[in-house]
Motif scaffolding. Structure first.
Motif, short mmCIF file in Angstrom:
data_model
loop_
_atom_site.label_atom_id
_atom_site.label_comp_id
_atom_site.label_asym_id
_atom_site.label_seq_id
_atom_site.Cartn_x
_atom_site.Cartn_y
_atom_site.Cartn_z
N ARG A 382 -27.81 3.65 -18.97
CA ARG A 382 -27.15 4.35 -18.12
C ARG A 382 -27.86 5.16 -17.08
O ARG A 382 -28.99 5.67 -17.68
N ARG A 409 -21.36 6.52 -29.51
CA ARG A 409 -20.48 5.22 -29.07
C ARG A 409 -19.83 4.83 -30.21
O ARG A 409 -18.59 4.65 -30.36
N HIS A 653 -25.64 1.60 -14.15
CA HIS A 653 -26.55 1.44 -15.18
C HIS A 653 -27.98 1.66 -14.79
O HIS A 653 -28.51 1.87 -13.41
N SER A 714 -15.71 -3.78 -16.95
CA SER A 714 -17.02 -4.15 -16.85
C SER A 714 -17.33 -5.12 -18.16
O SER A 714 -16.18 -5.54 -18.52
N CYS A 720 -16.35 -0.57 -21.14
CA CYS A 720 -15.32 0.36 -21.26
C CYS A 720 -15.03 0.38 -23.04
O CYS A 720 -14.51 -0.41 -23.49
C1 HEM Z 1 -7.32 1.11 -16.60
C2 HEM Z 1 -8.12 2.01 -17.68
C3 HEM Z 1 -9.58 1.89 -17.71
C4 HEM Z 1 -10.58 1.44 -16.89
C5 HEM Z 1 -10.35 0.32 -15.55
C6 HEM Z 1 -12.04 1.68 -17.30
C7 HEM Z 1 -13.04 1.20 -16.76
C8 HEM Z 1 -14.13 1.46 -17.27
C9 HEM Z 1 -15.64 1.29 -16.55
C10 HEM Z 1 -15.71 0.30 -15.55
C11 HEM Z 1 -16.43 1.88 -17.43
C12 HEM Z 1 -17.85 1.61 -17.22
C13 HEM Z 1 -18.58 0.40 -17.91
C14 HEM Z 1 -19.99 0.23 -17.49
O1 HEM Z 1 -20.80 1.18 -17.43
O2 HEM Z 1 -20.25 -0.96 -17.44
C15 HEM Z 1 -16.11 2.30 -18.41
C16 HEM Z 1 -16.47 3.39 -19.33
C17 HEM Z 1 -15.93 4.07 -20.37
N1 HEM Z 1 -14.75 4.06 -20.33
FE1 HEM Z 1 -13.01 3.19 -19.37
N2 HEM Z 1 -11.67 2.61 -18.30
C18 HEM Z 1 -10.38 2.61 -18.42
C19 HEM Z 1 -9.79 3.49 -19.80
C20 HEM Z 1 -10.45 4.27 -20.55
C21 HEM Z 1 -9.91 4.95 -21.76
C22 HEM Z 1 -8.18 5.06 -21.79
C23 HEM Z 1 -10.82 5.46 -22.26
C24 HEM Z 1 -10.73 6.26 -23.55
C25 HEM Z 1 -10.06 6.35 -24.57
C26 HEM Z 1 -12.34 5.05 -21.82
C27 HEM Z 1 -13.43 5.34 -22.32
C28 HEM Z 1 -14.67 5.24 -21.55
C29 HEM Z 1 -16.00 5.44 -22.02
C30 HEM Z 1 -16.22 6.46 -23.27
C31 HEM Z 1 -16.78 4.70 -21.32
C32 HEM Z 1 -18.42 4.90 -21.41
C33 HEM Z 1 -19.07 3.80 -22.05
C34 HEM Z 1 -20.38 3.94 -22.39
O3 HEM Z 1 -20.95 4.54 -21.56
O4 HEM Z 1 -20.89 3.78 -23.46
N3 HEM Z 1 -11.77 4.22 -20.31
N4 HEM Z 1 -14.68 2.53 -18.27
#
Ligand code: HEM
Length: 777
Positions: A382, A409, A653, A714, A720
């Motif tokens: 990241r 994570r 990233h 992603s 995510c």
């Molecule tokens: C429609 C709903 C959602 C969309 C479109 C979405 C989209 C994304 C995207 C694009 C990323 C970045 C991925 C990357 O860095 O390549 C991400 C990361 C993340 N999302 Fe979601 N998300 C959604 C809902 C949620 C929900 C409900 C949660 C929690 C319960 C969540 C928790 C996270 C976390 C913790 C990360 C960071 C992952 C990491 O850095 O390892 N997201 N999300």
């Protein structure tokens, strides 16, 4: 009488007066009534030393008219020791104010107005400040009211409220003053705040009565005395009272400004205050310019050495030539569109400079997938931007790397599974919350409303249930504040000033938004800390209520084992919880809102969804199991996510090591943007990339098809973490709501007029809008 009143107030100051009298006699004599060297002074009555001319302070305008009969249309009086020239009669007043507009155009700032406004605003200031404020106010009064159809409508609407009020009196005697004042004050409210108040709203009543009081007292003998002899202030009680009144009104106005600031949308100004705040933001950016230019010269050499040219280890991805320091001037309002444009010229792997920082952009499905999935490790770090580095200091999940990220994570994934995702328990929670949301919609009885708030409360409650083990009522101020702060942060994280800060962190002192977001994050962390403290007090290691309990229990056991204890620490717990709220609320909430808006805009598609739900589910509660029997509805949800493009730039990233990719060399630590917009609108993957076309996800038989380029969450190592929870929420909220309600544009608004332009921010939300939810039962 009035003078007498004033003099009685003064009597205790008499000895002081006499003393000052002697001292000032000489002075008064020199400022005298006589003619100056430059010409004849206007005539006038002889003043008393210090007291000046004893004008009737109750009706000074009558006294002055009287005096003009004796001394002519231009005459001098003394207000205390101050010389005042009075202009009387139409011809003289017009000649001075119109023909000599410039000479007579300054405002006299009385001691009272100086104390109250310190040279700010329009009414009591001069020079550049006055000119700028008056010009801005005039333009915005025109935009929001004066002389426009919009203004006419507002006044007519208010007149109707006033008529209703008069009708309530049923012909009995009443004082017209209050209701009339409320009505005209509401016109100003509509122009300034963008909304009116009910006449019985206590905040409104206080505001109007304070304003009237202030104006009345500003003309009172004691304030007039104060303006003549400011050193009398301690003896004149009215003065402190009016000044306190003004200060209280300013405090109230400040709190309205704060509220508006929190929901400010620079694309959609609701009134004067919004326009002022938006103008302030843009000024903030432009005021950084001279500083930018200065540092530009200093850093020229540095930039040249880090250059865009190829390195010894391989060819760097091509890209537009950057400006020194500023880098490539990407459109900060819609950077994802600019980057898609650039990929047409430079290919699917290209370099841009964000300020002095090199960024490699990956565009199109094939390239993004190849990088994130086939080279998951190399592209899996990241980039921690200055804003989040400042806020989270490498803790939590989203903005951390290495061992800390891996451990947090893993722990979060296990616990999200245990408390929600993909389990019956999670399904039950979402269904229960959907019922609460339905109740809110039902209470609105088909009237127009903004879906954003209740939907965000519902999705936030899912995270609350998982994290805290309990939900909040929608009118609980703690829930409201938390959701508001989180949404605001996500919006501001994508604002031009925060983007500018991430490029050039030394600009921070000039970018007010940055300190505001940081304070917001700190406030949210403080709030989360207080919930953690409460849960800690009632912790039962045998019965974990949610994520926080599990973390605390794990911390205890890690401490005993003396392993990893440093990772299961307070800061990581706080940041993980904040991350789950930030990532899990706005994204899911905005997607549900997009879904409802798209249904209202395309009623024929809504017809097909409702027909399918009625046929397959009937009147019972939809459950996850129904998904496979609802292919059209499922395709609509997928297409909503594709078109909504909630995270358009993805999260940034960084390369974890030197990478050779598609013939290019990318150094370790380079910022990488795997551009999700370019995947979700990849012209070689989607038949109609820019249209809402659920058939993208259906085969000839009407069965749902999986599309690899469907990548809103992603892919790869950083995919995510909440994907399966989010997908379950989207399905259950969407089907439950569509089963019960028909979503339409407000009466009088055509479907075509529903705007699909997203707001500016870290995620793409629909622009503020209203819909009607008509009960289908
Ligand atoms: C429609 C709903 C959602 C969309 C479109 C979405 C989209 C994304 C995207 C694009 C990323 C970045 C991925 C990357 O860095 O390549 C991400 C990361 C993340 N999302 Fe979601 N998300 C959604 C809902 C949620 C929900 C409900 C949660 C929690 C319960 C969540 C928790 C996270 C976390 C913790 C990360 C960071 C992952 C990491 O850095 O390892 N997201 N999300």
């Amino acid at each position: 009488m009035a003078l007498l009143e004033g003099l009685i107030q003064l009597s205790s100051a008499f000895p002081l007066l006499v003393a000052v009298l002697l001292l000032l006699l000489v002075y008064l004599h020199s400022t005298g009534v006589s003619n100056t060297e430059k010409g004849k002074a206007p005539p006038g009555p002889t003043p008393l030393p210090i007291l000046g001319n004893l004008i009737n302070l109750k009706k000074p305008y009558d006294s002055l008219c009287e005096l003009s009969k004796k001394y002519g249309s231009v005459f001098t009086i003394y207000s205390g020791p101050k010389k005042v020239v009075v202009l009387a009669g139409y011809k003289t007043v017009k000649k001075a104010l119109v023909n000599h507009a410039e000479e007579f155009g300054d405002r006299e700032i009385t001691p009272f107005s100086r104390d109250a406004f310190e040279g700010h605003g329009i009414l009591f200031c001069n020079g550049e400040n006055w000119r700028e404020m008056r010009r801005f106010a005039l333009t915005n009064l025109r935009n929001f009211g004066m002389g426009k159809r919009r203004g006419e409508e507002k006044i007519i609407e208010e007149a109707q409220h006033l008529i209703q009020m008069f009708q309530n009196f049923k012909g009995t005697a009443f004082d017209t003053k209050e209701p009339v004042n409320y009505a005209v004050s509401n016109i100003i409210c509509a122009i300034v705040y963008g909304s009116r108040f009910e006449y019985n709203d206590p905040r409104f009543k206080v505001m109007v009565s304070r304003a009237n009081d202030t104006i009345r007292l500003a003309g009172s003998p004691s304030v007039q005395l104060y303006n003549m002899f400011p050193w009398l202030k301690p003896l004149l009680r009215n003065v402190s009272h009016v000044l306190k009144n003004v200060a209280d009104n300013l405090k109230d106005i400040q709190s309205y400004i704060n509220n508006l600031q929190e929901t400010l949308n620079p694309q959609d100004s609701r009134g004067f205050i919004d326009s002022f705040l938006t103008h302030q933001q843009s000024k903030e950016l432009s005021s950084a310019f001279p500083l930018l230019v200065a540092v530009l010269l200093l850093l020229l050499v540095y930039l040249h050495s880090t250059g865009v040219s190829n390195t010894e280890k391989g060819k760097a991805p091509p890209g537009p030539t950057p400006l020194p320091i500023l880098g490539n001037l990407i459109n900060l309002q819609k950077p994802y569109d600019s980057l898609c444009e650039l990929s047409k010229k430079y290919g699917s792997v290209f370099t841009i400079y964000s300020g002095p920082k090199k960024v490699v952009v990956l565009a199109g499905y094939k390239t993004v997938k190849q990088a994130l999935v086939n080279h998951a490790e190399e592209f899996g770090n990241r980039e921690i931007t200055p804003l989040f580095c400042n806020a989270f200091e490498g803790h939590g999940i989203i903005f951390s790397n290495g061992e800390n990220w891996r451990e947090m994570r893993r722990f979060a994934l296990t616990n999200l599974r245990n408390f929600g995702m993909g389990k019956r328990r999670g399904e039950e929670k979402i269904i229960e919350e959907a019922q609460h949301l339905i109740q809110v919609f039902e209470k609105l009885k088909g009237t127009t409303f903004d879906t954003n708030e209740p939907v965000n409360y519902a999705v936030s409650n899912i995270i609350c249930a998982i994290v805290y083990g309990s939900r909040f009522e929608y009118d609980d101020p703690r829930l409201k504040v938390m959701v508001k702060r989180t949404n605001e942060n996500i919006r501001l994280a994508g604002s031009p000033s925060v983007r500018l800060y991430n490029m050039l962190p030394w600009l921070k002192p000039l970018l007010r938004n940055v300190s505001y977001v940081l304070k917001n994050i700190a406030d949210n962390l403080k709030e989360i800390q207080s919930y953690i403290n409460n849960l800690q007090e009632t912790l039962n290691p045998q019965d974990s209520r949610g994520f926080i309990d599990s973390f605390l229990i794990r911390r205890q056991s890690e401490e005993k084992l003396e392993q990893n204890a440093n990772l299961f620490n307070e800061k990581n717990l706080l940041c993980c919880v904040a991350n789950l709220f930030a990532a899990g609320t706005n994204t899911t909430g905005a997607t549900v809102c997009w879904g409802l808006l798209l249904m209202a805009k395309y009623p024929h598609i809504q017809d097909r969804v409702q027909e399918e739900i009625d046929r397959v589910v009937g009147g019972r509660q939809p459950v996850v199991e129904d998904r496979k029997s609802l292919p059209y509805t499922d395709a609509v949800i997928h297409e909503t996510q594709r078109v909504a493009n909630i995270v358009p730039l993805n999260l940034p990233h960084a390369t974890s090591c030197d990478v050779h990719f598609q013939g290019f060399f990318i150094e370790k630590g380079t910022i990488v943007i795997p551009l999700l917009t370019s995947v979700l609108r990849d012209e070689s993957e989607w038949a109609k990339p820019y249209m809402f076309h659920p058939e993208h996800f259906l085969d000839d038989q009407g069965r749902l098809i999986k599309r690899d380029a469907f990548m809103p969450f992603s892919a790869g190592r950083r995919v995510c973490l909440g994907e399966s929870l989010a997908r379950m929420e989207l399905f259950l909220f969407f089907t439950s709501l569509l089963q019960r309600f028909r979503f339409t544009a407000p009466p009088g608004v055509l479907e075509d007029e529903l705007d699909l332009t997203p707001t500016l921010g870290g995620t793409l939300n629909p622009s503020p809008h209203k819909l009607c939810a008509l009960s289908r039962s």
